[in-house]
Scaffold this motif. Structure first.
Motif, PDB file in Angstrom:
ATOM      1  N   LYS A  84       0.824  -1.199   0.000  1.00 32.36           N
ATOM      2  CA  LYS A  84       0.000   0.000   0.000  1.00 32.36           C
ATOM      3  C   LYS A  84       0.866   1.260   0.000  1.00 32.36           C
ATOM      4  N   ASP A  85       1.908   1.244   0.829  1.00 34.56           N
ATOM      5  CA  ASP A  85       2.807   2.399   0.905  1.00 34.56           C
ATOM      6  C   ASP A  85       3.530   2.622  -0.421  1.00 34.56           C
ATOM      7  N   LEU A  86       3.984   1.515  -1.035  1.00 37.66           N
ATOM      8  CA  LEU A  86       4.747   1.631  -2.282  1.00 37.66           C
ATOM      9  C   LEU A  86       3.894   2.107  -3.447  1.00 37.66           C
ATOM     10  N   ARG A  87       2.648   1.656  -3.529  1.00 40.81           N
ATOM     11  CA  ARG A  87       1.840   2.103  -4.663  1.00 40.81           C
ATOM     12  C   ARG A  87       1.467   3.579  -4.535  1.00 40.81           C
ATOM     13  N   LYS A  88       1.300   4.077  -3.312  1.00 38.63           N
ATOM     14  CA  LYS A  88       1.073   5.513  -3.129  1.00 38.63           C
ATOM     15  C   LYS A  88       2.322   6.289  -3.546  1.00 38.63           C
ATOM     16  N   TRP A  89       3.484   5.757  -3.148  1.00 35.64           N
ATOM     17  CA  TRP A  89       4.753   6.392  -3.501  1.00 35.64           C
ATOM     18  C   TRP A  89       4.952   6.388  -5.017  1.00 35.64           C
ATOM     19  N   LEU A  90       4.638   5.253  -5.679  1.00 34.59           N
ATOM     20  CA  LEU A  90       4.811   5.145  -7.123  1.00 34.59           C
ATOM     21  C   LEU A  90       3.884   6.102  -7.852  1.00 34.59           C
ATOM     22  N   ARG A  91       2.669   6.272  -7.372  1.00 33.59           N
ATOM     23  CA  ARG A  91       1.727   7.204  -7.984  1.00 33.59           C
ATOM     24  C   ARG A  91       2.282   8.631  -7.913  1.00 33.59           C
ATOM     25  N   ARG A  92       2.826   9.002  -6.743  1.00 32.51           N
ATOM     26  CA  ARG A  92       3.412  10.342  -6.596  1.00 32.51           C
ATOM     27  C   ARG A  92       4.633  10.500  -7.504  1.00 32.51           C
ATOM     28  N   LEU A  93       5.443   9.435  -7.598  1.00 38.69           N
ATOM     29  CA  LEU A  93       6.648   9.475  -8.426  1.00 38.69           C
ATOM     30  C   LEU A  93       6.292   9.716  -9.889  1.00 38.69           C
ATOM     31  N   HIS A  94       5.271   9.035 -10.380  1.00 38.11           N
ATOM     32  CA  HIS A  94       4.860   9.214 -11.774  1.00 38.11           C
ATOM     33  C   HIS A  94       4.375  10.639 -12.034  1.00 38.11           C
ATOM     34  N   ASP A  95       3.722  11.214 -11.053  1.00 42.06           N
ATOM     35  CA  ASP A  95       3.263  12.590 -11.207  1.00 42.06           C
ATOM     36  C   ASP A  95       4.439  13.555 -11.317  1.00 42.06           C
ATOM     37  N   GLU A  96       5.591  13.157 -10.750  1.00 47.41           N
ATOM     38  CA  GLU A  96       6.787  14.009 -10.788  1.00 47.41           C
ATOM     39  C   GLU A  96       7.592  13.822 -12.065  1.00 47.41           C
ATOM     40  N   ILE A  97       7.814  12.562 -12.483  1.00 51.34           N
ATOM     41  CA  ILE A  97       8.756  12.314 -13.579  1.00 51.34           C
ATOM     42  C   ILE A  97       8.083  12.079 -14.929  1.00 51.34           C
ATOM     43  N   HIS A  98       6.784  11.815 -14.946  1.00 57.12           N
ATOM     44  CA  HIS A  98       5.997  11.690 -16.187  1.00 57.12           C
ATOM     45  C   HIS A  98       6.575  10.658 -17.155  1.00 57.12           C
ATOM     46  N   ILE A  99       6.947   9.496 -16.651  1.00 57.05           N
ATOM     47  CA  ILE A  99       7.402   8.409 -17.509  1.00 57.05           C
ATOM     48  C   ILE A  99       6.240   7.453 -17.753  1.00 57.05           C
ATOM     49  N   THR A 100       6.128   6.949 -18.986  1.00 58.30           N
ATOM     50  CA  THR A 100       5.056   6.007 -19.299  1.00 58.30           C
ATOM     51  C   THR A 100       5.392   4.639 -18.720  1.00 58.30           C
ATOM     52  N   SER A 101       4.455   4.054 -17.977  1.00 58.00           N
ATOM     53  CA  SER A 101       4.674   2.745 -17.375  1.00 58.00           C
ATOM     54  C   SER A 101       3.535   1.799 -17.732  1.00 58.00           C
ATOM     55  N   VAL A 102       3.894   0.550 -17.974  1.00 56.79           N
ATOM     56  CA  VAL A 102       2.916  -0.526 -18.102  1.00 56.79           C
ATOM     57  C   VAL A 102       3.039  -1.356 -16.837  1.00 56.79           C
ATOM     58  N   PHE A 103       1.989  -1.343 -16.043  1.00 57.87           N
ATOM     59  CA  PHE A 103       2.020  -1.963 -14.709  1.00 57.87           C
ATOM     60  C   PHE A 103       1.082  -3.175 -14.730  1.00 57.87           C
ATOM     61  N   VAL A 104       1.665  -4.372 -14.645  1.00 57.29           N
ATOM     62  CA  VAL A 104       0.876  -5.606 -14.670  1.00 57.29           C
ATOM     63  C   VAL A 104       0.573  -6.032 -13.233  1.00 57.29           C
ATOM     64  N   THR A 105      -0.687  -6.290 -12.936  1.00 54.76           N
ATOM     65  CA  THR A 105      -1.046  -6.701 -11.572  1.00 54.76           C
ATOM     66  C   THR A 105      -2.339  -7.513 -11.587  1.00 54.76           C
ATOM     67  N   HIS A 106      -2.477  -8.393 -10.596  1.00 50.81           N
ATOM     68  CA  HIS A 106      -3.736  -9.106 -10.380  1.00 50.81           C
ATOM     69  C   HIS A 106      -4.510  -8.469  -9.218  1.00 50.81           C
ATOM     70  N   ASP A 107      -3.927  -7.436  -8.619  1.00 53.71           N
ATOM     71  CA  ASP A 107      -4.541  -6.750  -7.485  1.00 53.71           C
ATOM     72  C   ASP A 107      -5.392  -5.601  -8.021  1.00 53.71           C
ATOM     73  N   GLN A 108      -6.711  -5.773  -7.973  1.00 50.20           N
ATOM     74  CA  GLN A 108      -7.616  -4.783  -8.558  1.00 50.20           C
ATOM     75  C   GLN A 108      -7.478  -3.414  -7.887  1.00 50.20           C
ATOM     76  N   GLU A 109      -7.368  -3.416  -6.566  1.00 52.59           N
ATOM     77  CA  GLU A 109      -7.244  -2.154  -5.836  1.00 52.59           C
ATOM     78  C   GLU A 109      -5.958  -1.426  -6.236  1.00 52.59           C
ATOM     79  N   GLU A 110      -4.895  -2.196  -6.421  1.00 49.84           N
ATOM     80  CA  GLU A 110      -3.614  -1.639  -6.838  1.00 49.84           C
ATOM     81  C   GLU A 110      -3.731  -0.965  -8.204  1.00 49.84           C
ATOM     82  N   ALA A 111      -4.376  -1.654  -9.145  1.00 49.17           N
ATOM     83  CA  ALA A 111      -4.546  -1.102 -10.495  1.00 49.17           C
ATOM     84  C   ALA A 111      -5.352   0.191 -10.467  1.00 49.17           C
TER      85      ALA A 111
END
Length: 265
Positions: A84-111
């Motif tokens: 939970k902590d890491l996905r919040k951090w990753l969301r903030r990071l993407h807002d800062e660096i604007h890199i395109t990411s393809v994120f594969v997950t089976h966790d619906q809440e995470e997606a």
């Protein structure tokens, strides 16, 4: 060391494009600060926690400035709190660096929390593409509805835009052409209200089988009078205390929102 791990990709670039030692050092410290682990530069991987290793791995990739980042279940081996902590951090990071990411997950809440655009896939086929809000609030089909969180199923029939689901009658204008077709009503647990008394055709009589308090929420498991499957309801602690519910008690279930699908589709 952690510093050397992040610097590796820069050090092995061809001479023509390889940064100077000073530039590499500055870049690594910049990335360590970005992933909020600048104090770990001299540590070794075995001295880091799982969440810290994932952030360092991401910094190592960011060092060589790729245009696209592929993350294949990057948090899969971590415990729930760290995820939970890491996905919040990753969301903030993407807002800062604007890199395109393809994120594969089976966790619906995470997606739903991390993504700008969600692609729901089933056996290699795309079922729906949209924003997190679009795929959750307006699922394209029964698979998407089932996949994105818990859901209750109510069986019934639909005829010329009106659906009779159990003891409930609802509008289903998207099925205006249906002729006495078998239908299934989908309702999420938090979109159901509990009442002491019946208020007519838009409620279902049910018995409380189980009550589980989980933090600020209360999960109820009910047995409907005319339903085969158990009905799951999610209430706020305030609403639960207001009603004063008990196991074995007979109450009435009222869906606040229902999505109807024709069974054959």
């Amino acid at each position: 060391t952690i510093f050397e791990n992040i610097a590796f990709g820069l050090k092995v670039l061809p001479k023509k494009t390889r940064p100077s030692k000073k530039e590499i050092q500055d870049k690594v410290h910049e990335l360590l600060t970005l992933v909020q682990l600048d104090w770990l530069a001299d540590r070794y991987p075995h001295q880091l926690s799982g969440g810290q290793r994932q952030r360092i791995a991401l910094a190592r990739v960011l060092a060589i400035e790729q245009k696209v980042l592929l993350l294949d279940e990057p948090f899969g081996a971590l415990d729930a709190k760290v995820r939970k902590d890491l996905r919040k951090w990753l969301r903030r990071l993407h807002d800062e660096i604007h890199i395109t990411s393809v994120f594969v997950t089976h966790d619906q809440e995470e997606a739903l929390e991390v993504a700008d655009c969600v692609v729901v896939m089933n056996e290699g086929q795309i079922e729906q593409i949209g924003t997190p809000e679009e795929v959750y609030e307006h699922p394209a089909n029964q698979f998407v509805y089932n996949f994105l969180g818990s859901v209750n199923l109510f069986h019934g029939r639909v005829h010329k835009g009106r659906a009779n689901i159990g003891d409930i009658e609802v509008d289903a204008p998207e099925h205006a052409d249906a002729q006495h077709a078998e239908a299934i009503g989908y309702v999420r647990p938090h979109e159901i209200d509990i009442e002491r008394n019946s208020n007519g055709k838009d409620s279902i009589k049910a018995t409380i089988c189980n009550i589980r308090c989980i933090g600020p929420l209360v999960h109820l498991e009910l047995k409907g009078s005319n339903t085969k499957e158990a009905i799951e309801v999610e209430l706020s602690k305030e609403r639960y205390n207001e009603l004063g519910l008990r196991v074995g008690e007979v109450i009435f279930v009222r869906p606040k929102k229902m999505k109807v699908f024709v069974a054959s589709r």
